[in-house]
Scaffold this active site. Structure first.
Site, PDB file in Angstrom:
ATOM      1  N   TRP A  21      38.556  38.215  33.922  1.00  7.55           N
ATOM      2  CA  TRP A  21      39.742  38.984  34.313  1.00  7.55           C
ATOM      3  C   TRP A  21      40.935  38.591  33.448  1.00  7.55           C
ATOM      4  O   TRP A  21      41.549  37.541  33.656  1.00  7.55           O
ATOM      5  CB  TRP A  21      40.068  38.738  35.793  1.00  7.55           C
ATOM      6  CG  TRP A  21      38.976  39.230  36.691  1.00  7.55           C
ATOM      7  CD1 TRP A  21      38.821  40.512  37.162  1.00  7.55           C
ATOM      8  CD2 TRP A  21      37.882  38.480  37.202  1.00  7.55           C
ATOM      9  NE1 TRP A  21      37.701  40.598  37.934  1.00  7.55           N
ATOM     10  CE2 TRP A  21      37.088  39.369  37.981  1.00  7.55           C
ATOM     11  CE3 TRP A  21      37.463  37.146  37.087  1.00  7.55           C
ATOM     12  CZ2 TRP A  21      35.930  38.959  38.637  1.00  7.55           C
ATOM     13  CZ3 TRP A  21      36.304  36.743  37.741  1.00  7.55           C
ATOM     14  CH2 TRP A  21      35.550  37.652  38.499  1.00  7.55           C
ATOM     15  N   HIS A  29      42.052  42.482  40.572  1.00  8.30           N
ATOM     16  CA  HIS A  29      41.077  43.265  41.334  1.00  8.30           C
ATOM     17  C   HIS A  29      41.548  43.311  42.796  1.00  8.30           C
ATOM     18  O   HIS A  29      42.534  42.658  43.155  1.00  8.30           O
ATOM     19  CB  HIS A  29      39.658  42.697  41.223  1.00  8.30           C
ATOM     20  CG  HIS A  29      39.554  41.205  41.447  1.00  8.30           C
ATOM     21  ND1 HIS A  29      38.389  40.511  41.312  1.00  8.30           N
ATOM     22  CD2 HIS A  29      40.487  40.272  41.807  1.00  8.30           C
ATOM     23  CE1 HIS A  29      38.577  39.228  41.570  1.00  8.30           C
ATOM     24  NE2 HIS A  29      39.844  39.068  41.875  1.00  8.30           N
ATOM     25  N   ARG A  64      45.436  44.526  34.442  1.00 10.16           N
ATOM     26  CA  ARG A  64      44.798  43.551  33.542  1.00 10.16           C
ATOM     27  C   ARG A  64      45.457  43.588  32.177  1.00 10.16           C
ATOM     28  O   ARG A  64      45.884  44.654  31.710  1.00 10.16           O
ATOM     29  CB  ARG A  64      43.298  43.831  33.411  1.00 10.16           C
ATOM     30  CG  ARG A  64      42.553  43.418  34.654  1.00 10.16           C
ATOM     31  CD  ARG A  64      41.064  43.521  34.509  1.00 10.16           C
ATOM     32  NE  ARG A  64      40.456  43.557  35.839  1.00 10.16           N
ATOM     33  CZ  ARG A  64      39.169  43.770  36.066  1.00 10.16           C
ATOM     34  NH1 ARG A  64      38.349  43.963  35.048  1.00 10.16           N
ATOM     35  NH2 ARG A  64      38.709  43.778  37.287  1.00 10.16           N
ATOM     36  N   GLN A  78      41.132  50.221  42.270  1.00 13.50           N
ATOM     37  CA  GLN A  78      39.827  49.781  42.730  1.00 13.50           C
ATOM     38  C   GLN A  78      39.718  50.132  44.210  1.00 13.50           C
ATOM     39  O   GLN A  78      40.733  50.295  44.894  1.00 13.50           O
ATOM     40  CB  GLN A  78      39.657  48.264  42.568  1.00 13.50           C
ATOM     41  CG  GLN A  78      39.303  47.828  41.162  1.00 13.50           C
ATOM     42  CD  GLN A  78      38.782  46.398  41.100  1.00 13.50           C
ATOM     43  OE1 GLN A  78      38.909  45.631  42.051  1.00 13.50           O
ATOM     44  NE2 GLN A  78      38.200  46.051  39.968  1.00 13.50           N
ATOM     45  N   VAL A  86      30.086  36.292  44.951  1.00 14.47           N
ATOM     46  CA  VAL A  86      28.919  36.830  45.657  1.00 14.47           C
ATOM     47  C   VAL A  86      27.659  36.103  45.200  1.00 14.47           C
ATOM     48  O   VAL A  86      27.580  35.596  44.082  1.00 14.47           O
ATOM     49  CB  VAL A  86      28.750  38.360  45.427  1.00 14.47           C
ATOM     50  CG1 VAL A  86      29.821  39.135  46.162  1.00 14.47           C
ATOM     51  CG2 VAL A  86      28.742  38.691  43.945  1.00 14.47           C
ATOM     52  N   ALA A 125      29.914  42.526  49.925  1.00 22.03           N
ATOM     53  CA  ALA A 125      31.179  43.036  49.365  1.00 22.03           C
ATOM     54  C   ALA A 125      30.854  43.887  48.157  1.00 22.03           C
ATOM     55  O   ALA A 125      29.788  43.714  47.538  1.00 22.03           O
ATOM     56  CB  ALA A 125      32.089  41.878  48.975  1.00 22.03           C
TER      57      ALA A 125
HETATM   58  N1  PHE Z   1      36.164  42.405  41.943  1.00 23.08           N
HETATM   59  C1  PHE Z   1      35.079  42.660  41.009  1.00 23.08           C
HETATM   60  C2  PHE Z   1      35.665  43.136  39.696  1.00 23.08           C
HETATM   61  O1  PHE Z   1      36.814  43.445  39.628  1.00 23.08           O
HETATM   62  C3  PHE Z   1      34.111  43.675  41.562  1.00 23.08           C
HETATM   63  C4  PHE Z   1      33.352  43.171  42.742  1.00 23.08           C
HETATM   64  C5  PHE Z   1      33.872  43.288  44.025  1.00 23.08           C
HETATM   65  C6  PHE Z   1      32.103  42.616  42.585  1.00 23.08           C
HETATM   66  C7  PHE Z   1      33.173  42.811  45.103  1.00 23.08           C
HETATM   67  C8  PHE Z   1      31.373  42.152  43.655  1.00 23.08           C
HETATM   68  C9  PHE Z   1      31.918  42.265  44.917  1.00 23.08           C
HETATM   69  O2  PHE Z   1      34.975  43.181  38.686  1.00 23.08           O
END
Ligand code: PHE
Length: 367
Positions: free
Chosen positions: A177, A198, A224, A238, A281, A335
């Site tokens: 990120w 995010h 970003r 998002q 995750v 998630a």
């Molecule tokens: N937040 C992650 C991204 O910006 C996406 C994501 C969200 C992945 C939740 C897994 C679970 O790339």
């Protein structure tokens, strides 16, 4: 009064007139008056005419006044005649007034007539931005499955954007990120501030505030530090999803996201999950749908692969659950995070993400 031109006393010498003269003058006044009355078409003209003939100093009135110079016998005869003429003129005036009034009303009715067969004037209708439309569609799909919508701050602490998501300081995973930092820290000088990269920080914020069961989706803006091109913007949306409860499994994740894909991209969509890595995750996946344009044959939209990647997801990492005070031996959850711009681009065949933010009406009017 418009009658000025007529105002000169008509028969100033009437006082010296004899009875036959007077009788004739009365006839003349009558003929002239009736003749003039014919041509009058407005209420103003009629009023001038009334003043000219029947007014206090009008022509007929002057004649009546001059009756005093006649003998009693003559006065009786000529007076009766004059009164008849007066009545006649008054009646003719009333009639003419009635006609003028009638035709004025008729004219008004003509003017104000409504033609119900005429086409209406079209009103310029506004509409929602294509991204707003797709965001609502996405949210509707999850709301129908029992999720509730929450929103969170776009300016965020390092703590929520990274640390609680199992991304410690100086960990190389932060490179995923590219972050826009804000030149500000919390009171203790420990927490850096940033623009959220995010919507995942809302996972931690939501769980801190709620007890399971949790089922939320979080639409929102992210930022970003990135060079822009046809598929990258430095600000974008998002939609985050989070479901945590006693006994949630990977099958729930698959079923929920499969249903979502079918609702947005059509009932005959197939989905594919592949391993992917996100620090918050375990296991982590990305989800693809079979290409709706070529039905999996391979084309430009799917870059000849037959599959289109639409989101990242996974089972919530035990460390994330611990971090917000949930017991990972009791609760599990999944998630996901998806990009509505990408969904809209796929769905509508939009080739450049920057079009969403360029305010070009030629683009926006198509939706
Ligand atoms: N937040 C992650 C991204 O910006 C996406 C994501 C969200 C992945 C939740 C897994 C679970 O790339």
């Amino acid at each position: 009064m418009k009658s000025e031109g007529f105002r000169q006393p008509f028969i100033a010498q009437g006082l010296y007139m004899t009875s036959p003269d007077l009788a004739q003058t009365i006839q003349e006044v009558r003929d002239k008056a009736l003749e003039e009355l014919q041509g009058l078409a407005s209420e103003e003209e009629l009023e001038s005419w009334r003043i000219l003939y029947l007014g206090r100093r009008g022509r007929l009135t002057s004649v009546l006044r001059s009756l005093g110079s006649l003998s009693q016998e003559e006065r009786r005869v000529v007076g009766a005649q004059a009164n008849q003429v007066k009545a006649l003129l008054e009646e003719s005036l009333a009639q003419a007034e009635g006609q003028v009034k009638e035709s004025r009303i008729a004219g008004l009715a003509q003017e104000e007539q409504i033609d119900v067969t005429r086409p209406g004037r079209s009103v310029a209708l506004g509409r929602f931005h294509p991204l707003t439309q797709i965001l609502r569609e996405i949210c509707d799909a999850f709301v129908a499955m029992g999720f509730q919508i929450v929103e969170g701050p776009e300016v965020e602490w390092d703590h929520y954007n990274f640390e609680l998501l199992n991304i410690p300081r100086d960990h190389p995973a932060r490179d995923m990120w590219n972050t826009l930092w804000i030149d500000y820290r919390d009171e203790k000088g420990e927490q850096p501030m940033l623009l959220r990269t995010h919507t995942s920080p809302m996972q931690a914020r939501t769980m801190e505030r709620m007890k399971p069961p949790v089922r939320v989706i979080v639409p929102g803006k992210c930022y970003r530090y990135e060079a822009t091109d046809a598929t990258h913007e430095w600000h974008f949306y998002q939609v985050e999803g989070l479901a945590v409860d006693d006994g949630i499994t990977f099958a729930d994740l698959k079923g929920t996201l499969y249903e979502f894909a079918r609702r947005i991209f059509g009932a005959d969509r197939r989905v594919r999950f592949r391993c992917d890595y996100f620090p918050f995750v375990e296991p982590g996946v990305d989800m693809s749908i079979d290409c709706f344009a070529c039905k999996g044959q391979g084309c430009r939209i799917c870059q000849e692969t037959g599959w289109i990647e639409i989101l990242g997801a996974g089972m919530v990492h035990p460390k994330v659950l611990e971090g917000v005070g949930y017991d990972p031996s009791v609760y599990t959850g999944f998630a996901f995070g998806l990009g509505p711009e990408r969904i809209a681009m796929l769905k509508y065949g939009i080739e450049d993400i920057r079009l969403f933010y360029s305010n070009d009406l030629r683009f926006l009017r198509q939706f």
